[in-house]
Design an enzyme around this catalytic site. Structure first.
Site, PDB file in Angstrom:
ATOM      1  N   ARG A 124     112.592 111.710   0.547  1.00  0.00           N
ATOM      2  CA  ARG A 124     111.439 111.736   1.078  1.00  0.00           C
ATOM      3  C   ARG A 124     111.469 111.716   2.794  1.00  0.00           C
ATOM      4  NH1 ARG A 124     110.274 108.307  -3.031  1.00  0.00           N
ATOM      5  NH2 ARG A 124     110.446 106.613  -1.738  1.00  0.00           N
ATOM      6  N   ARG A 154     116.397 103.135  -2.880  1.00  0.00           N
ATOM      7  CA  ARG A 154     115.999 103.328  -4.138  1.00  0.00           C
ATOM      8  C   ARG A 154     116.103 104.641  -4.197  1.00  0.00           C
ATOM      9  NH1 ARG A 154     111.475  98.880  -6.410  1.00  0.00           N
ATOM     10  NH2 ARG A 154     111.841  97.264  -4.760  1.00  0.00           N
ATOM     11  N   GLY A 213     116.164  94.541  -7.978  1.00  0.00           N
ATOM     12  CA  GLY A 213     117.093  93.767  -8.577  1.00  0.00           C
ATOM     13  C   GLY A 213     118.333  93.309  -7.538  1.00  0.00           C
ATOM     14  N   HIS A 214     118.935  92.144  -7.951  1.00  0.00           N
ATOM     15  CA  HIS A 214     119.887  91.838  -7.338  1.00  0.00           C
ATOM     16  C   HIS A 214     120.883  91.577  -8.144  1.00  0.00           C
ATOM     17  CE1 HIS A 214     118.744  91.787  -3.117  1.00  0.00           C
ATOM     18  NE2 HIS A 214     117.687  91.149  -3.439  1.00  0.00           N
ATOM     19  N   ASP A 215     122.289  91.238  -7.778  1.00  0.00           N
ATOM     20  CA  ASP A 215     123.395  90.897  -8.471  1.00  0.00           C
ATOM     21  C   ASP A 215     123.147  90.001 -10.009  1.00  0.00           C
ATOM     22  OD1 ASP A 215     126.166  89.318  -9.453  1.00  0.00           O
ATOM     23  OD2 ASP A 215     126.735  90.831  -7.744  1.00  0.00           O
ATOM     24  N   ASP A 236     127.654  93.046  -7.252  1.00  0.00           N
ATOM     25  CA  ASP A 236     127.494  93.897  -5.788  1.00  0.00           C
ATOM     26  C   ASP A 236     128.831  94.171  -5.331  1.00  0.00           C
ATOM     27  OD1 ASP A 236     124.905  93.177  -5.464  1.00  0.00           O
ATOM     28  OD2 ASP A 236     125.195  91.886  -4.179  1.00  0.00           O
ATOM     29  N   TYR A 247     121.400  92.240 -12.491  1.00  0.00           N
ATOM     30  CA  TYR A 247     122.424  93.211 -13.364  1.00  0.00           C
ATOM     31  C   TYR A 247     123.202  92.642 -14.289  1.00  0.00           C
ATOM     32  CZ  TYR A 247     120.751  95.401  -8.811  1.00  0.00           C
ATOM     33  OH  TYR A 247     120.277  95.691  -7.766  1.00  0.00           O
ATOM     34  N   ASP A 261     115.181 105.551  14.132  1.00  0.00           N
ATOM     35  CA  ASP A 261     113.978 105.038  13.128  1.00  0.00           C
ATOM     36  C   ASP A 261     114.163 106.590  12.253  1.00  0.00           C
ATOM     37  OD1 ASP A 261     111.541 105.019  11.757  1.00  0.00           O
ATOM     38  OD2 ASP A 261     110.398 104.919  13.508  1.00  0.00           O
ATOM     39  N   LEU A 262     114.349 106.350  10.923  1.00  0.00           N
ATOM     40  CA  LEU A 262     114.506 107.727  10.186  1.00  0.00           C
ATOM     41  C   LEU A 262     113.089 108.051   9.625  1.00  0.00           C
ATOM     42  CD1 LEU A 262     117.405 106.408   7.459  1.00  0.00           C
ATOM     43  CD2 LEU A 262     117.494 107.772   9.801  1.00  0.00           C
TER      44      LEU A 262
END
Length: 370
Positions: A105, A99, A139-141, A170, A144, A74-75
């Protein structure tokens, strides 16, 4: 005789990525001999939920992540992040796909990790890059391709919009540029001793796919409209044509020698063979001729002419093709708790990758030792 060694033996990769681009990139590195440690949140990443499933196991996840070690962390938990410190100190490459700003962060940004390991190659894959007005945009492929103008070249018609068949952004905009950049950065590190930050934006690479449209724009002052480019419908020599039985013939006879052979095989009237005079009339006639016979006829008639004419194969037909079988194109197996699944293909030649005949296990997540 010395045993064969793989080019990335001794290289350790920390993989914080999910879904397709990053995992395919790190799979490629693993196939070239790298040790890949995939960091997953408790409960696993989103790809584990992707269908199809076999006995509750995601086949897409297995295809992309076989042969990797998996740590569950768990980062957002300080203690779990502390467990990463020894790995960060020893790793050669880190791949992440969050992102911009998220890793920072979490205390895992470029500035944070290079303070621990200045030789680390840090590869961040995003849709629009680390900076710019769209950097934080989802966004997704398909997005773009849409924003960079690639989709505008062959969008289909208003009644039948054409959804891209391949995840070009992708794979060709994310996974493959990441692999290339990582390998170049490792070579640069050999020369300088220093690590590097790699900003891989999937949308950036889409400009490579608009090269011919850009050439036409530069030469004529106007960009080609939908289906007007040489390779997007503007030439009768290059495109898909329907056959009588509802299948398709892919014609790619761009060069004159191939076009001449194709015209002979089609029986195209002599006055239409000079496609510069009225390209649309030639295309309409070629379409009518091809639609008059079934795919089996054109496979037997045109393919032996070596004129760049190919009946579109199904995936099952492609897997059974003697040529691809001889090259082992669809070979490669992932094994998950005794279940055999296919392994995603990575475009590495034999000699630079692990043997295709050796199954890759899919590891279960484990907690690292304190």
């Amino acid at each position: 005789m010395t045993a064969r060694r793989l080019p990335l033996e001794g290289v350790t990769v920390l993989d914080f990525s999910t879904l397709l681009p990053g995992p395919l990139a790190t799979l490629t590195l693993a196939e070239a001999g790298a040790r890949v440690i995939k960091i997953e949140r408790p409960g696993g990443e989103d790809m584990r939920g992707f269908a199809p499933h076999v006995d509750g196991r995601s086949v897409p996840f297995a295809m992309l992540n076989a042969g990797k070690e998996i740590l569950s962390l768990d980062l957002k938990d300080e203690a779990d992040r502390a467990r990463l410190a020894p790995l960060l100190a020893q790793a050669d490459v880190l791949v992440e796909q969050m992102r911009p700003g998220v890793m920072a962060r979490l205390g895992l940004g470029w500035d944070d990790v290079r303070a621990i390991n200045p030789r680390l190659i840090y590869c961040a894959i995003t849709g629009y890059g680390q900076e710019g007005p769209r950097a934080q945009e989802a966004g997704h492929d398909i997005n773009y391709q849409a924003l960079t103008g690639v989709l505008s070249q062959a969008p289909g018609s208003p009644d039948h919009p054409a959804t891209p068949a391949a995840l070009v952004a992708d794979i060709a905009g994310g996974a493959m540029p990441a692999v290339i950049a990582i390998l170049l950065a490792l070579r640069q590190r050999d020369l300088t001793g220093e690590g590097a930050f790699l900003d891989i934006a999937m949308s950036d690479a889409m400009a490579s796919f608009a090269w011919l449209a850009k050439a036409q724009t530069a030469a004529t002052g106007a960009a080609p409209g939908p289906h007007q480019g040489l390779l997007t419908g503007g030439s009768p020599r290059y495109g898909l044509y329907a056959t009588a039985d509802g299948r398709f013939l892919a014609l790619g006879a761009l060069e004159d020698k191939f076009w001449a052979r194709a015209c002979e095989g089609l029986g195209l009237e002599p006055d239409l063979r000079d496609d510069r005079r009225d390209p649309q009339a030639t295309r309409a006639r070629v379409a009518a001729i091809i639609r008059s016979r079934d795919a089996a006829h054109w496979r037997a008639t045109l393919e032996p002419l070596d004129c760049c004419a190919t009946v579109v194969r199904s995936l099952e037909e492609a897997a059974a093709d003697p040529h691809f079988a001889a090259r082992g194109l669809f070979r490669g197996e992932a094994v998950w708790d005794g279940l055999a699944m296919p392994l995603a293909h990575v475009p590495l030649p034999e000699g630079l990758r692990r043997a295709r005949t050796t199954p890759r296990p899919v590891a279960e997540p484990r907690r690292p030792a304190d």
